[in-house]
Write a protein that holds these residues in place. Structure first.
Motif, PDB file in Angstrom:
ATOM      1  N   UNK A 158       0.849  -1.189   0.000  1.00 46.56           N
ATOM      2  CA  UNK A 158       0.000   0.000   0.000  1.00 46.56           C
ATOM      3  C   UNK A 158       0.884   1.238   0.000  1.00 46.56           C
ATOM      4  N   UNK A 159       0.583   2.175  -0.882  1.00 51.59           N
ATOM      5  CA  UNK A 159       1.366   3.409  -0.946  1.00 51.59           C
ATOM      6  C   UNK A 159       1.092   4.311   0.253  1.00 51.59           C
ATOM      7  N   UNK A 160      -0.123   4.275   0.724  1.00 56.46           N
ATOM      8  CA  UNK A 160      -0.587   5.072   1.872  1.00 56.46           C
ATOM      9  C   UNK A 160      -0.652   6.555   1.546  1.00 56.46           C
ATOM     10  N   UNK A 161      -0.597   6.873   0.276  1.00 50.39           N
ATOM     11  CA  UNK A 161      -0.789   8.266  -0.142  1.00 50.39           C
ATOM     12  C   UNK A 161      -1.789   8.254  -1.296  1.00 50.39           C
TER      13      UNK A 161
END
Lengths: 458, 176
Positions: free
Chosen positions: A99-102
């Motif tokens: 997951x990039x989380x952005x």
């Protein structure tokens, strides 16, 4: 024109066929009138298994037949474009580090490879923390409070570290009466006075992200913990404190009583000393003789007395005059005794005052007679026998032990006395011609005057 | 003469139009409040920094990249864009899975926040360097090792520069 009309008719017909009115069913593959509600909701748990994150989705309608349905997430991933979910009963989940989380991600429901419904969401805004655990309640008696502590796995995480915790507690008998407390740390203090005494309480905790970036939902409740409050001890004291207070009370009471009792005799003279009363002081110095004071001029009765030598203090002339007048000739001149004035101890120690020159003399009042000794103390020590007491009067100095003559006696009594004392009264051969009684008269008079003036003042 | 004017009329303006997007880079920085950087990018940068184990004298070496590109005023997005693209090259090193993931997060996250619209987006990133012609296995190994150390050194410096540039952006955003 005909061709045009035919073409238009065909177009309308085709439109009707292709449009597919609602409720049209041919072979039953399609559902009835309404489309199924494939709406779903998801939540994420970051670093739930080491560095791996978890994203879980489920249909909001529990009646949805999810047999052939699949979930897929695209965008917001690292190194890949899309990832497929796994299915566990009615829940779809994916566990990954990618997951990039952005930014947003797109989650779609697929049926047979076709997207049925899609939803755009941001994974970091749907974070559901892990439930707290290890809830403990410790009672601190000295502070009358309960300290509640618990643990959470997010303390060791990198991303979602800051959480808001909700602590709820209730009396076990009150089912829905929960008390709520929100804290950001993992420690809470409950005051005993705010809780019911001798009651059983239940307590549990849950968490929610508390940062400006990660948001989401409440975690599951922690396992409940139970604790019992102590009984009401308002009338009960600590035993040690009770003993100390009792002892202190009795000590203070004793001190007050002693102070009252000894006030006049001991305390007040020290705290508020009184001015000395000369008369009383003199009375104390010269105690009255005992009633049955045995005054005797018998020399034998003084055998046990300590006899102190009276050495030359007074003028030699007076002494000689005195001796010539009063003493019988058998007295040896070499044994003139100096009386009065100064009485010195002989070889043996003397602890008692003896006759001073002031008390003797031609005109001196012989105040101290038997039973009326007032000026000086006349101790008689029958037990202490001087070594030379029984020897002859002429051998060694003998001293007339201080026997004061009382007031009122005249000179006429003096000759009576001295003949008796002839055996005892000796003269100190070392002392010759010393004016024993030179100043005897005047000093005696002065003393007499002084002392008598006290009586007058009285 | 007529064909000459046509050349100038129809030749040069299209050329200008074609070249103009290449020369300019339009980056709109999102996340100037610093949330994404502080909660996600900075964590990955720190993790990468701890994973890179090299000599301390590495930081003294200045690469040509840094001589050409720096985080000057009004050029912060451009520098971050170039730096993020440069980081992609290190994915090939395959140091570890976590290393690559953090590297990708920093690179991809930065580019996503910059939201640049440069034409060079789709270009293949240049390689770190061509392999030296090998003489024998041992020399090859040592050369590879040396190259790896150099690359890691460059990456370490690059990460520090990215961090500094982000801090500068956030500081400027607070002041304004």
């Amino acid at each position: 024109m005909t061709i045009l009309g035919t073409a238009l008719g065909m177009v309308f017909y085709l439109l009707q066929v292709v449009s597919g009115e609602s409720g049209y069913a041919q072979n039953g593959d399609f559902e009835d009138a309404e489309l199924d509600d494939y709406s779903f909701s998801c939540y994420s748990q970051l670093e739930v298994d080491g560095p791996q994150h978890l994203l879980s989705c489920a249909f909001e309608d529990p009646d949805v037949n999810s047999t052939n349905l699949e979930f897929e997430i695209c965008e917001g991933l690292l190194e890949v474009k899309c990832l497929n979910f796994s299915k566990l009963q009615e829940t779809y989940f994916i566990k990954t580090k990618k997951f990039l989380l952005i930014g947003d991600s797109t989650i779609c429901v697929k049926l047979g490879g076709k997207h049925i419904t899609c939803q755009k969401l941001n994974i970091v805004k749907r974070v559901k923390p892990e439930a707290p655990f290890d809830v403990k309640v410790i009672y601190r008696e000295e502070a009358n409070e309960f300290v509640v502590t618990f643990n959470t796995s997010h303390l060791q995480k990198k991303y979602v570290k800051d959480l808001l915790h909700e602590v709820v507690y209730r009396l076990e008998k009150n089912e829905n009466d929960w008390m709520h407390v929100n804290i950001s740390s993992t420690k809470l203090t409950l005051l005993q006075r705010k809780l019911q005494p001798n009651a059983m309480y239940e307590i549990k905790v849950r968490s929610i992200p508390n940062t400006n970036y990660f948001e989401g939902f409440w975690s599951e409740w922690s396992p409940s913990s139970h604790f019992r409050t102590p009984e009401n001890n308002s009338g009960k004291m600590d035993p040690v404190l009770l003993i100390i207070s009792i002892v202190s009370f009795f000590s203070v009471a004793l001190m007050v009583i002693l102070a009252c009792v000894l006030w006049k005799k001991r305390i007040k003279p020290i705290v508020w000393p009184s001015l000395p009363d000369h008369k009383k002081t003199l009375e104390q110095l010269c105690k009255k003789p005992k009633k049955n004071l045995n005054v005797s001029f018998n020399p034998e009765s003084f055998l046990d007395c300590q006899i102190h030598k009276v050495d030359g203090i007074q003028a030699r002339d007076e002494a000689e005059a005195f001796l010539q007048d009063t003493f019988p000739p058998q007295l040896d001149d070499s044994e003139k005794q100096r009386l009065g004035g100064g009485v010195q101890g002989l070889n043996w120690p003397s602890q008692h005052a003896v006759i001073t020159p002031k008390t003797f003399g031609g005109e001196s009042p012989l105040r101290c007679l038997s039973g009326s000794v007032t000026v000086c103390d006349v101790p008689v020590i029958p037990s202490s026998r001087p070594p030379d007491c029984r020897e002859g009067g002429k051998n060694g100095p003998h001293v007339y032990q201080g026997l004061l003559l009382g007031a009122g006696t005249t000179n006429s009594t003096l000759p009576h006395l001295f003949p008796f004392q002839s055996g005892i009264l000796t003269l100190n051969p070392a002392v010759q011609g010393q004016p024993l009684f030179t100043s005897l008269g005047s000093s005696q008079e002065e003393a007499y005057v002084t002392m008598s003036s006290f009586y007058q003042n009285q | 003469m007529f064909h000459v004017s046509f050349r100038y009329i129809f030749g040069i303006p299209p050329l200008i139009l074609v070249l103009l997007p290449v020369a300019s880079s339009d980056c709109d920085i999102e996340g100037k409040d610093g949330k994404e950087y502080q909660n996600v990018l900075m964590i990955s940068i720190d993790e990468l920094d701890s994973m890179i184990e090299i000599d301390s004298n590495c930081l003294n070496n200045e690469s040509n990249f840094f001589k050409k590109h720096s985080c000057d005023d009004n050029k912060e997005p451009l520098f971050l864009n170039r730096a993020a693209r440069k980081m992609r090259q290190f994915l090939k090193m395959n140091i570890s899975e976590d290393f690559n993931l953090h590297l990708a997060r920093v690179s991809q996250g930065t580019l996503k926040l910059l939201n640049c619209t440069t034409k060079g987006k789709g270009r293949k990133p240049p390689s770190l360097g061509e392999a030296q012609p090998t003489k024998n296995l041992e020399e090859n190994k040592s050369l590879k090792e040396q190259k790896k150390q150099n690359d890691l050194c460059f990456l370490k410096i690059l990460l520090q520069k990215i961090k500094t540039c982000w801090n500068k952006i956030l500081r400027d955003a607070k002041e304004h």
